[in-house]
Design a protein around this motif. Sequence first.
Motif, short mmCIF file in Angstrom:
data_model
loop_
_atom_site.label_atom_id
_atom_site.label_comp_id
_atom_site.label_asym_id
_atom_site.label_seq_id
_atom_site.Cartn_x
_atom_site.Cartn_y
_atom_site.Cartn_z
N GLY A 156 29.25 25.93 51.35
CA GLY A 156 29.91 24.70 52.05
C GLY A 156 31.24 24.56 51.40
O GLY A 156 31.91 23.47 52.01
N LEU A 157 31.80 25.30 50.67
CA LEU A 157 33.18 25.19 50.18
C LEU A 157 34.14 25.87 50.87
O LEU A 157 33.97 26.78 51.72
CB LEU A 157 33.26 25.73 48.73
CG LEU A 157 32.17 25.31 47.55
CD1 LEU A 157 32.24 26.15 46.31
CD2 LEU A 157 32.25 23.86 47.44
N SER A 158 35.45 25.16 50.88
CA SER A 158 36.58 25.93 51.73
C SER A 158 36.98 27.12 51.05
O SER A 158 36.52 27.49 49.61
CB SER A 158 37.72 24.93 51.81
OG SER A 158 38.30 24.69 50.45
N GLU A 159 37.65 27.96 51.58
CA GLU A 159 38.27 29.16 51.02
C GLU A 159 38.97 29.13 49.60
O GLU A 159 38.80 29.54 48.92
CB GLU A 159 39.22 29.89 52.01
CG GLU A 159 39.62 31.44 51.51
CD GLU A 159 38.60 32.10 51.11
OE1 GLU A 159 38.85 33.10 50.07
OE2 GLU A 159 37.45 32.08 51.76
N ARG A 160 39.89 28.00 49.80
CA ARG A 160 40.67 27.59 48.44
C ARG A 160 39.57 27.08 47.39
O ARG A 160 39.88 27.45 46.41
CB ARG A 160 41.64 26.40 48.84
CG ARG A 160 42.43 25.89 47.61
CD ARG A 160 43.19 26.87 46.87
NE ARG A 160 44.49 27.04 47.59
CZ ARG A 160 45.12 27.97 47.57
NH1 ARG A 160 44.91 29.00 46.67
NH2 ARG A 160 46.48 28.07 48.05
N GLU A 161 38.43 26.44 47.93
CA GLU A 161 37.77 26.02 46.70
C GLU A 161 36.89 27.05 46.26
O GLU A 161 36.44 27.08 45.02
CB GLU A 161 36.79 24.74 47.28
CG GLU A 161 37.55 23.54 47.60
CD GLU A 161 36.43 22.66 48.58
OE1 GLU A 161 36.63 21.28 48.36
OE2 GLU A 161 35.68 23.01 49.13
N GLN A 163 38.03 30.07 45.78
CA GLN A 163 38.95 30.91 44.92
C GLN A 163 38.95 29.93 43.68
O GLN A 163 39.13 30.73 42.57
CB GLN A 163 40.56 30.78 45.62
CG GLN A 163 40.56 31.61 46.59
CD GLN A 163 41.88 31.39 47.29
OE1 GLN A 163 42.48 30.45 47.39
NE2 GLN A 163 42.10 32.24 48.42
N VAL A 164 39.06 28.76 43.57
CA VAL A 164 39.06 28.04 42.33
C VAL A 164 37.84 28.16 41.55
O VAL A 164 37.70 28.16 40.37
CB VAL A 164 39.31 26.49 42.87
CG1 VAL A 164 39.22 25.77 41.43
CG2 VAL A 164 40.79 26.10 43.48
N LEU A 165 36.76 28.13 42.36
CA LEU A 165 35.28 28.29 41.60
C LEU A 165 35.48 29.65 41.06
O LEU A 165 34.80 29.78 39.74
CB LEU A 165 34.22 28.12 42.74
CG LEU A 165 32.99 28.41 42.05
CD1 LEU A 165 32.58 27.60 41.05
CD2 LEU A 165 31.94 28.18 42.97
N THR A 166 35.85 30.72 41.54
CA THR A 166 35.93 32.14 40.88
C THR A 166 36.78 31.83 39.60
O THR A 166 36.35 32.71 38.58
CB THR A 166 36.51 32.99 42.00
OG1 THR A 166 35.71 33.06 43.15
CG2 THR A 166 36.79 34.47 41.58
N LEU A 167 37.84 31.29 39.80
CA LEU A 167 38.75 31.25 38.53
C LEU A 167 38.09 30.67 37.36
O LEU A 167 38.11 30.92 36.28
CB LEU A 167 40.13 30.68 38.70
CG LEU A 167 41.03 31.70 39.94
CD1 LEU A 167 42.26 30.85 40.34
CD2 LEU A 167 41.43 32.76 38.96
N VAL A 168 37.38 29.29 37.68
CA VAL A 168 36.50 28.61 36.88
C VAL A 168 35.76 29.57 36.08
O VAL A 168 35.32 29.49 34.70
CB VAL A 168 36.01 27.58 37.53
CG1 VAL A 168 35.04 26.74 36.32
CG2 VAL A 168 36.91 26.55 38.08
N ALA A 169 34.83 30.28 36.97
CA ALA A 169 33.89 31.21 36.51
C ALA A 169 34.47 32.34 35.63
O ALA A 169 33.74 32.91 34.57
CB ALA A 169 33.20 31.84 37.55
N ARG A 170 35.61 32.67 35.40
CA ARG A 170 36.28 33.68 34.94
C ARG A 170 36.97 32.99 33.47
O ARG A 170 37.39 33.67 32.71
CB ARG A 170 37.52 34.08 35.59
CG ARG A 170 36.94 35.14 36.49
CD ARG A 170 38.03 35.78 37.35
NE ARG A 170 37.39 36.70 38.41
CZ ARG A 170 38.01 37.36 39.20
NH1 ARG A 170 39.42 36.80 39.55
NH2 ARG A 170 37.56 38.30 40.09
#
Length: 222
Positions: A156-161, A163-170
């Motif tokens: 349910g997240l937007s594409e930008r969200e 991307q942000v989630l991916t960076l947080v996971a890193r």
Amino acid sequence: MPIRVLLADDQTLVRASFAMLVASAGDMEVVGEAGTGREAVDLARSARADLVVMDIRMPDLDGIEATRLIAADEDLAGVKVLVLTTYDTDEHIVDALRAGASGFLVKDIRPAELLDAIRTVAAGDSLLSPGPTSRLIARFLRAPDTPMSALGGPDGLSERERQVLTLVARGCNNTETAEALGLSPLTAKTHVSRIMGKLGARDRAQLVIVAYESGLVIPGTV
């Protein structure tokens, strides 16, 4: 107001060293020392600590279960837990994050790094040691016998969200996320807050779990 810190470690010398370090900082104070997990839970309630520096391996009640009890206690809703471990390959770190820890660090960090970590977690942010994060999460969250979390997925997240989630996971903080995506740190922080709301996550540590469990971040690619 100084950050009220509770130190939980079964080694007296380690606790004494940490106590001296914390006491040397002008913006924090030691409000208790616990040698067992049970003592940590009891002191978190009685000393009204803001943050618990929690060793994973302790007698009576280990740090993971102690963290779980603290996180589940409504009266301790504002208490943060920062887990310290001797080895950065400690498989129990993931269990600690699931239990409610707001982050983890290995014990061989520099004194200034520990103080900075306490400030970061006490301020409501989560902190994950960048080095071991990808190895630990990838190795244990993707194991066949590891149960999926009860958190929502990223569909349910937007594409930008995403991307942000991916960076947080890193392991990226708000500033690093902002730089990577061409955003302001405030906008990055807003995105993180919205993602946590959509997924029902308590903090960044749980966002990391979601990213790996959902397959948004593939083990070995971080």
